[in-house]
Design a protein around this motif. Sequence first.
Motif, PDB file in Angstrom:
ATOM      1  N   VAL A  51       0.837  -1.193   0.000  1.00 49.51           N
ATOM      2  CA  VAL A  51       0.000   0.000   0.000  1.00 49.51           C
ATOM      3  C   VAL A  51       0.874   1.246   0.000  1.00 49.51           C
ATOM      4  N   ASN A  52       0.305   2.336  -0.495  1.00 44.42           N
ATOM      5  CA  ASN A  52       1.026   3.603  -0.548  1.00 44.42           C
ATOM      6  C   ASN A  52       0.534   4.540   0.555  1.00 44.42           C
ATOM      7  N   LEU A  53       1.076   5.732   0.580  1.00 42.16           N
ATOM      8  CA  LEU A  53       0.728   6.706   1.613  1.00 42.16           C
ATOM      9  C   LEU A  53      -0.760   7.035   1.603  1.00 42.16           C
ATOM     10  N   GLN A  54      -1.345   7.192   0.429  1.00 45.08           N
ATOM     11  CA  GLN A  54      -2.772   7.526   0.353  1.00 45.08           C
ATOM     12  C   GLN A  54      -3.619   6.461   1.039  1.00 45.08           C
ATOM     13  N   ALA A  55      -3.313   5.193   0.817  1.00 39.30           N
ATOM     14  CA  ALA A  55      -4.070   4.108   1.452  1.00 39.30           C
ATOM     15  C   ALA A  55      -3.879   4.112   2.965  1.00 39.30           C
ATOM     16  N   VAL A  56      -2.671   4.396   3.417  1.00 38.75           N
ATOM     17  CA  VAL A  56      -2.396   4.464   4.855  1.00 38.75           C
ATOM     18  C   VAL A  56      -3.157   5.632   5.478  1.00 38.75           C
ATOM     19  N   GLN A  57      -3.166   6.767   4.803  1.00 36.44           N
ATOM     20  CA  GLN A  57      -3.907   7.920   5.305  1.00 36.44           C
ATOM     21  C   GLN A  57      -5.409   7.629   5.376  1.00 36.44           C
ATOM     22  N   GLN A  58      -5.932   6.934   4.381  1.00 41.34           N
ATOM     23  CA  GLN A  58      -7.352   6.576   4.399  1.00 41.34           C
ATOM     24  C   GLN A  58      -7.657   5.648   5.578  1.00 41.34           C
ATOM     25  N   LEU A  59      -6.758   4.698   5.836  1.00 42.35           N
ATOM     26  CA  LEU A  59      -6.943   3.779   6.957  1.00 42.35           C
ATOM     27  C   LEU A  59      -7.016   4.541   8.277  1.00 42.35           C
ATOM     28  N   PHE A  60      -6.017   5.385   8.532  1.00 48.27           N
ATOM     29  CA  PHE A  60      -5.979   6.107   9.794  1.00 48.27           C
ATOM     30  C   PHE A  60      -7.144   7.081   9.936  1.00 48.27           C
ATOM     31  N   THR A  61      -7.534   7.714   8.843  1.00 43.67           N
ATOM     32  CA  THR A  61      -8.674   8.627   8.894  1.00 43.67           C
ATOM     33  C   THR A  61      -9.953   7.871   9.252  1.00 43.67           C
ATOM     34  N   SER A  62     -10.165   6.717   8.635  1.00 48.20           N
ATOM     35  CA  SER A  62     -11.400   5.961   8.878  1.00 48.20           C
ATOM     36  C   SER A  62     -11.423   5.292  10.249  1.00 48.20           C
ATOM     37  N   LYS A  63     -10.264   5.003  10.820  1.00 49.72           N
ATOM     38  CA  LYS A  63     -10.189   4.301  12.108  1.00 49.72           C
ATOM     39  C   LYS A  63      -9.939   5.237  13.285  1.00 49.72           C
ATOM     40  N   LEU A 111      14.036   7.955   6.930  1.00 43.49           N
ATOM     41  CA  LEU A 111      14.857   8.998   6.321  1.00 43.49           C
ATOM     42  C   LEU A 111      15.111  10.064   7.384  1.00 43.49           C
ATOM     43  N   VAL A 112      16.372  10.345   7.670  1.00 48.49           N
ATOM     44  CA  VAL A 112      16.733  11.335   8.683  1.00 48.49           C
ATOM     45  C   VAL A 112      17.559  12.429   8.014  1.00 48.49           C
ATOM     46  N   GLN A 113      17.052  13.660   8.100  1.00 48.38           N
ATOM     47  CA  GLN A 113      17.753  14.807   7.530  1.00 48.38           C
ATOM     48  C   GLN A 113      17.545  16.011   8.436  1.00 48.38           C
ATOM     49  N   ASP A 114      18.631  16.718   8.724  1.00 44.86           N
ATOM     50  CA  ASP A 114      18.557  17.945   9.531  1.00 44.86           C
ATOM     51  C   ASP A 114      17.829  17.718  10.857  1.00 44.86           C
ATOM     52  N   ASN A 115      18.156  16.608  11.515  1.00 41.62           N
ATOM     53  CA  ASN A 115      17.581  16.249  12.818  1.00 41.62           C
ATOM     54  C   ASN A 115      16.074  16.025  12.785  1.00 41.62           C
ATOM     55  N   SER A 116      15.478  15.836  11.605  1.00 40.74           N
ATOM     56  CA  SER A 116      14.081  15.431  11.524  1.00 40.74           C
ATOM     57  C   SER A 116      13.992  14.119  10.769  1.00 40.74           C
ATOM     58  N   TRP A 117      12.862  13.466  10.893  1.00 38.92           N
ATOM     59  CA  TRP A 117      12.715  12.133  10.315  1.00 38.92           C
ATOM     60  C   TRP A 117      11.359  11.977   9.639  1.00 38.92           C
ATOM     61  N   GLN A 118      11.337  11.052   8.678  1.00 36.59           N
ATOM     62  CA  GLN A 118      10.103  10.594   8.048  1.00 36.59           C
ATOM     63  C   GLN A 118      10.282   9.129   7.686  1.00 36.59           C
ATOM     64  N   TRP A 119       9.221   8.385   7.847  1.00 41.50           N
ATOM     65  CA  TRP A 119       9.250   6.978   7.456  1.00 41.50           C
ATOM     66  C   TRP A 119       8.968   6.871   5.970  1.00 41.50           C
ATOM     67  N   ILE A 120       9.802   6.064   5.279  1.00 37.65           N
ATOM     68  CA  ILE A 120       9.636   5.899   3.839  1.00 37.65           C
ATOM     69  C   ILE A 120       9.207   4.483   3.471  1.00 37.65           C
ATOM     70  N   TYR A 121       9.411   3.521   4.386  1.00 43.24           N
ATOM     71  CA  TYR A 121       9.058   2.124   4.093  1.00 43.24           C
ATOM     72  C   TYR A 121       8.791   1.373   5.393  1.00 43.24           C
ATOM     73  N   LEU A 122       7.817   0.457   5.338  1.00 48.38           N
ATOM     74  CA  LEU A 122       7.494  -0.408   6.476  1.00 48.38           C
ATOM     75  C   LEU A 122       7.024  -1.749   5.964  1.00 48.38           C
ATOM     76  N   HIS A 123       7.526  -2.815   6.586  1.00 44.29           N
ATOM     77  CA  HIS A 123       7.079  -4.181   6.269  1.00 44.29           C
ATOM     78  C   HIS A 123       6.772  -4.866   7.591  1.00 44.29           C
ATOM     79  N   GLU A 124       5.527  -5.342   7.721  1.00 39.38           N
ATOM     80  CA  GLU A 124       5.095  -5.989   8.966  1.00 39.38           C
ATOM     81  C   GLU A 124       4.826  -7.473   8.728  1.00 39.38           C
ATOM     82  N   THR A 125       5.214  -8.298   9.704  1.00 38.92           N
ATOM     83  CA  THR A 125       4.987  -9.737   9.655  1.00 38.92           C
ATOM     84  C   THR A 125       4.430 -10.188  10.993  1.00 38.92           C
TER      85      THR A 125
END
Length: 127
Positions: A51-63, A111-125
């Motif tokens: 899934v991409n970011l849009q699908a993740v955002q839809q999940l969190f918004t709906s839940k 991804l860590v740049q200028d002391n800030s971070w963002q997640w770019i990939y996640l795999h759950e098992t």
Amino acid sequence: MSNIQIAEQSVMDIHQYIENVFTQNHPEELAQLFNAFHPDFQMITLTGHKVNLQAVQQLFTSKQGTRAGLKITIEDIKVINHQESTVWLQYKEIHNENDVITSRLSTACVLVQDNSWQWIYLHETSI
């Protein structure tokens, strides 16, 4: 803080955001969570779907606010690789929702740049 330390802390921070979004209904919590994801974020879900970011955002918004009994615990954060601005981590994630406990082993690229971070990939098992 080093990029590794920032990435390790991001695991704790993002799961606190997730827990807050699932257990509460506050738009500012949702915005904080969405800002934690890189625009190119991708995820492999527990069911093996990509899934991409849009699908993740839809999940969190709906839940949002629908899982009042959820508590997320993080254990065993390990760095598995790091380059200049990316850190790959593996960790155990435990969900306790109304005394029903599930666990997963997750691998994330932060991804860590200028002391800030963002997640770019996640795999759950599931474990």
